[in-house]
Design an enzyme around this catalytic site. Sequence first.
Site, PDB file in Angstrom:
ATOM      1  N   GLU A 111       1.341  23.387  -2.433  1.00  0.00           N
ATOM      2  CA  GLU A 111       0.872  23.569  -1.066  1.00  0.00           C
ATOM      3  C   GLU A 111      -0.233  22.581  -0.730  1.00  0.00           C
ATOM      4  OE1 GLU A 111      -0.582  27.557  -0.896  1.00  0.00           O
ATOM      5  OE2 GLU A 111       1.334  28.442  -1.506  1.00  0.00           O
ATOM      6  N   CYS A 131      -1.419  26.843 -11.964  1.00  0.00           N
ATOM      7  CA  CYS A 131      -2.737  26.646 -12.583  1.00  0.00           C
ATOM      8  C   CYS A 131      -2.808  27.446 -13.872  1.00  0.00           C
ATOM      9  CB  CYS A 131      -3.843  27.099 -11.623  1.00  0.00           C
ATOM     10  SG  CYS A 131      -5.524  26.802 -12.242  1.00  0.00           S
ATOM     11  N   CYS A 135      -7.529  32.819 -13.328  1.00  0.00           N
ATOM     12  CA  CYS A 135      -8.504  33.661 -12.625  1.00  0.00           C
ATOM     13  C   CYS A 135      -7.737  34.799 -11.946  1.00  0.00           C
ATOM     14  CB  CYS A 135      -9.272  32.837 -11.592  1.00  0.00           C
ATOM     15  SG  CYS A 135     -10.200  31.468 -12.322  1.00  0.00           S
ATOM     16  N   CYS A 138      -6.930  35.059  -8.022  1.00  0.00           N
ATOM     17  CA  CYS A 138      -6.381  33.858  -7.397  1.00  0.00           C
ATOM     18  C   CYS A 138      -4.863  33.886  -7.436  1.00  0.00           C
ATOM     19  CB  CYS A 138      -6.905  32.614  -8.115  1.00  0.00           C
ATOM     20  SG  CYS A 138      -6.182  31.056  -7.562  1.00  0.00           S
ATOM     21  N   GLY A 186      -4.123  24.285  -8.737  1.00  0.00           N
ATOM     22  CA  GLY A 186      -4.430  23.574  -9.965  1.00  0.00           C
ATOM     23  C   GLY A 186      -5.913  23.350 -10.210  1.00  0.00           C
ATOM     24  N   SER A 220     -13.040  19.965  -6.953  1.00  0.00           N
ATOM     25  CA  SER A 220     -13.449  21.309  -7.334  1.00  0.00           C
ATOM     26  C   SER A 220     -13.009  21.619  -8.763  1.00  0.00           C
ATOM     27  CB  SER A 220     -12.836  22.330  -6.367  1.00  0.00           C
ATOM     28  OG  SER A 220     -13.154  23.646  -6.744  1.00  0.00           O
ATOM     29  N   CYS A 365      -4.774  29.852  -1.443  1.00  0.00           N
ATOM     30  CA  CYS A 365      -3.943  28.899  -2.157  1.00  0.00           C
ATOM     31  C   CYS A 365      -2.993  29.623  -3.100  1.00  0.00           C
ATOM     32  CB  CYS A 365      -4.837  27.945  -2.945  1.00  0.00           C
ATOM     33  SG  CYS A 365      -3.908  26.666  -3.762  1.00  0.00           S
TER      34      CYS A 365
END
Length: 378
Positions: A111, A131, A135, A138, A186, A220, A365
């Site tokens: 995305e 990813c 987490c 997320c 990611g 980030s 995301c």
Amino acid sequence: MSDDVFREVLSRGHNPRGKAPRHFADMTDDEASETVAGLDIPRFRAKQLASHYYSHGDVKAEDFTDFPKDLRQRIGDVFFPQLITEVTRQIADEGMTVKTLWRLFDGSRIESVLMRYPRRATLCISSQVGCGMACPFCATGHLGLTRNMSTGEILEQVRVAARTMRDGGMAGGPGRLSNVVFMGMGEPMANYRSVLAAVRRICAPAPDGFGISARNITISTVGVVPGIRKLAGEGLPVRLAVSLHAAGDELRDELVPMNRKFDTTKVLDAAHDYYKASGRRVSIEYALMRGINDQPEHATLLAKRLNHYGDDWAHVNPIPLNPIEGSRWTASKPEDERRFLDILHRSGITATLRDTRGSDIDGACGQLAAKVEDSSTE
């Protein structure tokens, strides 16, 4: 030991489905020149290709009128294989936010989000398929990691957005893409080589790049310390954003599993060193979750940890969580958000509540990719 851990993080981005087709955007200037020469085409043509791609956002070689007709097909096949294809898009904020789901060459989905503001246009891009940081709050973390993206796949997101802005393809009419943030799917530090190559092209002046100021690029990370320290030595004045989400190790171990390898002290020390090396204030990203990390004691501890360094080195971005459907992780109450921000301000911390774009679509995301993935398996 840190280098070993960094190698372990990088190895998580292995590419089991094979490499993306090599694209012009993957090539250095010398590689492009050598490839052109290998086709028995004069080397100066490589600069023309750069002008088409970076200055004009063009990839349809059949329309390159400055090339002989008998060369255009070969140029397209060799330099411009299709890396990303739009699957669907969602529009919010009266057309000022456009979220696009892309299909990559191997069927993977990622995305990007283009957000227009009065004085800037910001593109949030992905650097990995999924990813591996896991987490729990997320959406991308729930997808797991499939593979790293190539430099070309990363840059194609930028090219399309830059052309969309130039051609007036979103509300507000023609404009210019001014900011790029690596805050999509990611962990950028886990795909360091491709991300840095993309950053250098994004900020290189045309026709060698997109000409977006390095100061308007943000990378980030959840806190991959060796990556932060490596970035500090690159000499690029990009902004670093650290997804902290908790100032104490016990809670952050739960929210950000990478904290078990690089705890809050190591992460904050590295981030402060990045500030000293780059002269750029670090953004501390902090997703506010109801009853989890949004209480006065959490804000007080955060302020204490940041003030420990004795200078105005960080800008905190408390972010109202865009929750995953059915998750126990949900957004803070507005009054708790205000109180959290007030405590930071009274402690001398610069902080701004993040504008939550795309709240009426699959804004967080990974949500859109997950929704399409789920529907495809029904």
